[in-house]
Design an enzyme around this catalytic site. Sequence first.
Site, PDB file in Angstrom:
ATOM      1  NE  ARG A   6      41.925  39.523  22.775  1.00  0.00           N
ATOM      2  CZ  ARG A   6      41.280  40.314  21.926  1.00  0.00           C
ATOM      3  NH1 ARG A   6      41.925  40.855  20.905  1.00  0.00           N
ATOM      4  NH2 ARG A   6      39.990  40.563  22.066  1.00  0.00           N
ATOM      5  CE  LYS A  38      40.337  36.256  22.186  1.00  0.00           C
ATOM      6  NZ  LYS A  38      39.362  35.961  23.252  1.00  0.00           N
ATOM      7  CG  HIS A  49      44.314  39.047  30.270  1.00  0.00           C
ATOM      8  ND1 HIS A  49      44.313  39.100  28.887  1.00  0.00           N
ATOM      9  CD2 HIS A  49      43.015  39.156  30.646  1.00  0.00           C
ATOM     10  CE1 HIS A  49      43.064  39.220  28.461  1.00  0.00           C
ATOM     11  NE2 HIS A  49      42.272  39.254  29.497  1.00  0.00           N
ATOM     12  NE  ARG A  61      42.652  42.310  26.453  1.00  0.00           N
ATOM     13  CZ  ARG A  61      42.290  42.813  25.277  1.00  0.00           C
ATOM     14  NH1 ARG A  61      43.127  43.574  24.606  1.00  0.00           N
ATOM     15  NH2 ARG A  61      41.094  42.553  24.779  1.00  0.00           N
ATOM     16  CG  HIS A  65      36.375  43.720  24.523  1.00  0.00           C
ATOM     17  ND1 HIS A  65      36.278  44.394  25.717  1.00  0.00           N
ATOM     18  CD2 HIS A  65      37.371  42.805  24.698  1.00  0.00           C
ATOM     19  CE1 HIS A  65      37.176  43.921  26.568  1.00  0.00           C
ATOM     20  NE2 HIS A  65      37.842  42.958  25.971  1.00  0.00           N
ATOM     21  CE1 TYR A 114      39.243  45.699  32.338  1.00  0.00           C
ATOM     22  CE2 TYR A 114      37.951  45.666  30.320  1.00  0.00           C
ATOM     23  CZ  TYR A 114      39.013  45.195  31.072  1.00  0.00           C
ATOM     24  OH  TYR A 114      39.826  44.231  30.569  1.00  0.00           O
TER      25      TYR A 114
END
Length: 334
Positions: A156, A180, A258, A261, A284, A293
Amino acid sequence: MSGAGPTAADSWISTFLEAQAAELAAARNTLLAYGRDLKDFAQWLEHRGGSFARAGRDDVERYLIHCDAEGLSQATRARRLSSIRQLYRFAFEEGWRDDNPAIQIKGPGRHKALPKTLELSEVDGLLEASRTMGRTESDRLRNACLMQLLYATGMRVSELVSLPVAAARGSPQMLLVRGKGGKERMVPLSAPAREALDAWLAARDEAEEAARVRGVPPSRFLFPSSGQAGHLTRHRFYALIKDLAVAAGISPAKVTPHVLRHAFATHLLAGGADLRVIQTLLGHADISTTEIYTHVLDDRLRDLVLDHHPLAAAAPSPQPEREPKASPPARARR
């Protein structure tokens, strides 16, 4: 409903956010989103003479209908309901409420649009542009390093610009990335990314040494800046990548950090990488987030069948379509 806790909406929100930051190490952007959502709900309740302490399920449902009427997207409405649920779960745990009025409300769900991505040739163009764009040699080395790391790791942009310089010392094969919620993960570096990193570190350290002589303390970030954050900001990098798109002959509207990414994940999957590996690399928490994806598998699976299925080679070539016979005149039909 007990209503034993704080009665003012601001007090509810601030206490909830403090707990999220302390207990769950929620990211700053997540906390800001919670705060915006809950303030909007509080204002809506106040306008109707209500409050967090007295709101019931009907109030939450009517608020969601109001959000829909305001034209808010499905994703935004789903996020607002999630924020309200989290607040009332916290209020229940703290004893401010004896129920959670939002727990049984079915949300609008989230529309999973296919992620925008880039062709390999477009990524190559951006990487090439990064090596030549910049006022100084140091700027060019930094830009090349930023782009190589971004595409090589799928980080990110917030993770990239805030990388500590200590993580990049010693020409590492892997980078330790803090994502995160403070969760850490290891991401491998490609040979071009390591070369760009080494070149940038040499230029960066030389500039740091010159600054140290002038009494400027060293920076702990890989991409230092004189701004308040102490490192290159997301907004500055966003502007940089738009300039790189123009230099590479790509529409700036098509390129964001992004999207790079997404390109990282899409190109890995198209090349045969396992979905679980990509989940780990992207950081994730849930595999369902990574599954967006899998649209790239359609072409790969079709090619696999056509190239390797025993009957595919024996299939007859499609025959040209014959022109349909003309229908008889209406008067001749029975």
